[in-house]
Scaffold this motif. Structure first.
Motif, PDB file in Angstrom:
ATOM      1  N   ILE A 115       0.851  -1.189   0.000  1.00 12.35           N
ATOM      2  CA  ILE A 115       0.000   0.000   0.000  1.00 12.35           C
ATOM      3  C   ILE A 115       0.885   1.236   0.000  1.00 12.35           C
ATOM      4  O   ILE A 115       1.829   1.330   0.786  1.00 12.35           O
ATOM      5  N   VAL A 116       0.595   2.157  -0.890  1.00 10.00           N
ATOM      6  CA  VAL A 116       1.304   3.432  -0.959  1.00 10.00           C
ATOM      7  C   VAL A 116       0.260   4.536  -0.871  1.00 10.00           C
ATOM      8  O   VAL A 116      -0.696   4.547  -1.641  1.00 10.00           O
ATOM      9  N   ASP A 117       0.423   5.448   0.075  1.00 13.05           N
ATOM     10  CA  ASP A 117      -0.451   6.613   0.193  1.00 13.05           C
ATOM     11  C   ASP A 117       0.165   7.764  -0.586  1.00 13.05           C
ATOM     12  O   ASP A 117       1.358   8.053  -0.434  1.00 13.05           O
ATOM     13  N   THR A 118      -0.640   8.429  -1.389  1.00 19.78           N
ATOM     14  CA  THR A 118      -0.175   9.579  -2.164  1.00 19.78           C
ATOM     15  C   THR A 118      -1.091  10.750  -1.847  1.00 19.78           C
ATOM     16  O   THR A 118      -2.250  10.774  -2.251  1.00 19.78           O
ATOM     17  N   GLU A 119      -0.549  11.709  -1.099  1.00 16.16           N
ATOM     18  CA  GLU A 119      -1.337  12.836  -0.594  1.00 16.16           C
ATOM     19  C   GLU A 119      -1.083  14.098  -1.407  1.00 16.16           C
ATOM     20  O   GLU A 119       0.064  14.462  -1.674  1.00 16.16           O
ATOM     21  N   TYR A 120      -2.161  14.769  -1.780  1.00 11.27           N
ATOM     22  CA  TYR A 120      -2.074  16.038  -2.497  1.00 11.27           C
ATOM     23  C   TYR A 120      -1.537  17.108  -1.571  1.00 11.27           C
ATOM     24  O   TYR A 120      -1.942  17.220  -0.419  1.00 11.27           O
ATOM     25  N   LYS A 121      -0.604  17.926  -2.079  1.00 11.50           N
ATOM     26  CA  LYS A 121      -0.028  19.003  -1.277  1.00 11.50           C
ATOM     27  C   LYS A 121      -0.457  20.370  -1.780  1.00 11.50           C
ATOM     28  O   LYS A 121      -1.172  21.091  -1.108  1.00 11.50           O
ATOM     29  N   ASP A 122      -0.031  20.746  -3.003  1.00 14.33           N
ATOM     30  CA  ASP A 122      -0.322  22.081  -3.518  1.00 14.33           C
ATOM     31  C   ASP A 122       0.008  22.110  -5.003  1.00 14.33           C
ATOM     32  O   ASP A 122       0.915  21.396  -5.447  1.00 14.33           O
ATOM     33  N   GLY A 123      -0.685  22.936  -5.749  1.00 12.60           N
ATOM     34  CA  GLY A 123      -0.404  23.048  -7.183  1.00 12.60           C
ATOM     35  C   GLY A 123      -0.618  21.710  -7.860  1.00 12.60           C
ATOM     36  O   GLY A 123      -1.740  21.244  -7.981  1.00 12.60           O
ATOM     37  N   MET A 124       0.451  21.070  -8.296  1.00 14.18           N
ATOM     38  CA  MET A 124       0.406  19.726  -8.869  1.00 14.18           C
ATOM     39  C   MET A 124       1.239  18.747  -8.042  1.00 14.18           C
ATOM     40  O   MET A 124       1.486  17.619  -8.466  1.00 14.18           O
ATOM     41  N   GLU A 138       4.831  24.772 -16.599  1.00 15.00           N
ATOM     42  CA  GLU A 138       3.919  24.963 -17.729  1.00 15.00           C
ATOM     43  C   GLU A 138       2.547  24.333 -17.510  1.00 15.00           C
ATOM     44  O   GLU A 138       1.571  24.735 -18.130  1.00 15.00           O
ATOM     45  N   VAL A 139       2.473  23.339 -16.638  1.00 10.28           N
ATOM     46  CA  VAL A 139       1.181  22.686 -16.369  1.00 10.28           C
ATOM     47  C   VAL A 139       0.739  22.875 -14.919  1.00 10.28           C
ATOM     48  O   VAL A 139      -0.091  22.119 -14.412  1.00 10.28           O
ATOM     49  N   GLY A 140       1.313  23.875 -14.238  1.00 10.58           N
ATOM     50  CA  GLY A 140       0.869  24.212 -12.888  1.00 10.58           C
ATOM     51  C   GLY A 140       1.711  23.659 -11.761  1.00 10.58           C
ATOM     52  O   GLY A 140       1.368  23.831 -10.592  1.00 10.58           O
ATOM     53  N   GLY A 141       2.795  23.016 -12.073  1.00  8.94           N
ATOM     54  CA  GLY A 141       3.656  22.470 -11.032  1.00  8.94           C
ATOM     55  C   GLY A 141       4.773  23.427 -10.657  1.00  8.94           C
ATOM     56  O   GLY A 141       4.886  24.529 -11.197  1.00  8.94           O
ATOM     57  N   GLN A 142       5.606  22.974  -9.709  1.00  8.28           N
ATOM     58  CA  GLN A 142       6.762  23.752  -9.282  1.00  8.28           C
ATOM     59  C   GLN A 142       8.065  22.960  -9.440  1.00  8.28           C
ATOM     60  O   GLN A 142       9.092  23.343  -8.899  1.00  8.28           O
ATOM     61  N   ASN A 143       7.979  21.837 -10.124  1.00 12.31           N
ATOM     62  CA  ASN A 143       9.147  20.981 -10.355  1.00 12.31           C
ATOM     63  C   ASN A 143       9.837  20.594  -9.040  1.00 12.31           C
ATOM     64  O   ASN A 143      11.058  20.592  -8.936  1.00 12.31           O
ATOM     65  N   LEU A 144       9.039  20.217  -8.048  1.00 12.38           N
ATOM     66  CA  LEU A 144       9.572  19.829  -6.740  1.00 12.38           C
ATOM     67  C   LEU A 144      10.034  18.374  -6.693  1.00 12.38           C
ATOM     68  O   LEU A 144      10.649  17.954  -5.718  1.00 12.38           O
ATOM     69  N   GLY A 145       9.715  17.615  -7.732  1.00  6.72           N
ATOM     70  CA  GLY A 145      10.087  16.209  -7.774  1.00  6.72           C
ATOM     71  C   GLY A 145       9.863  15.654  -9.155  1.00  6.72           C
ATOM     72  O   GLY A 145       9.424  16.371 -10.063  1.00  6.72           O
ATOM     73  N   PRO A 146      10.158  14.366  -9.332  1.00 10.32           N
ATOM     74  CA  PRO A 146      10.006  13.761 -10.646  1.00 10.32           C
ATOM     75  C   PRO A 146       8.540  13.608 -11.058  1.00 10.32           C
ATOM     76  O   PRO A 146       7.643  13.691 -10.227  1.00 10.32           O
ATOM     77  N   ARG A 147       8.356  13.395 -12.353  1.00  8.94           N
ATOM     78  CA  ARG A 147       7.031  13.108 -12.889  1.00  8.94           C
ATOM     79  C   ARG A 147       6.721  11.619 -12.686  1.00  8.94           C
ATOM     80  O   ARG A 147       7.632  10.793 -12.621  1.00  8.94           O
TER      81      ARG A 147
END
Length: 138
Positions: free
Chosen positions: A4-13, A31-40
């Protein structure tokens, strides 16, 4: 067994996935609303394949008493042009450095990973073309 992996929304994308007690930040480009804080997310599929087969290969080589000075797994993927955009082929490049590396043992370790042990390869092979090559670097 269930993972099980939990994926929680933070902000933006941005999202944070909790994986084995570790946080992995996933984000998009500006360009799509992210901040490039991590990989796609799709690129993480490549990392999963590289890590899975890499762990197999290094473990098998250690059992064969093959010492490598350097080992890297590079995964290249081809993506479709139309939505839903997805990978339709992946190519794994196993890169080695070392003295007098026995090619037959490297090939055997890779084949065992690809055909028997790597669960990520097993699943991906059902969805796309999966190829590999060996590079001995100087």
């Amino acid at each position: 067994m269930k993972h099980i992996v939990d994926t929680e929304y933070k902000d933006g994308m941005a999202f944070v996935s909790k994986v084995n007690g570790h946080d992995i930040v996933i984000d998009a480009v500006a360009e799509v609303g992210g901040q490039n804080l991590g990989p796609r997310p799709k690129e993480l599929m490549l990392a999963a394949l590289g890590g899975c087969t890499g762990m197999d290969v290094i473990s098998i080589l250690k059992k064969m008493r093959v010492e490598v000075d350097y080992f890297n797994v590079k995964v290249e993927a081809e993506m479709t042009e139309e939505h839903p955009k997805h990978y339709n082929a992946m190519h794994i490049i196993y890169q080695f450095k070392g003295k007098d590396l026995p090619l037959d043992k490297l090939e055997k370790a890779i084949n065992l990973s690809q055909e028997r042990y790597c669960g990520v390869s097993f699943v991906y092979r059902k969805a796309m073309k999966l190829t590999h090559e060996i590079q001995i670097l100087n």
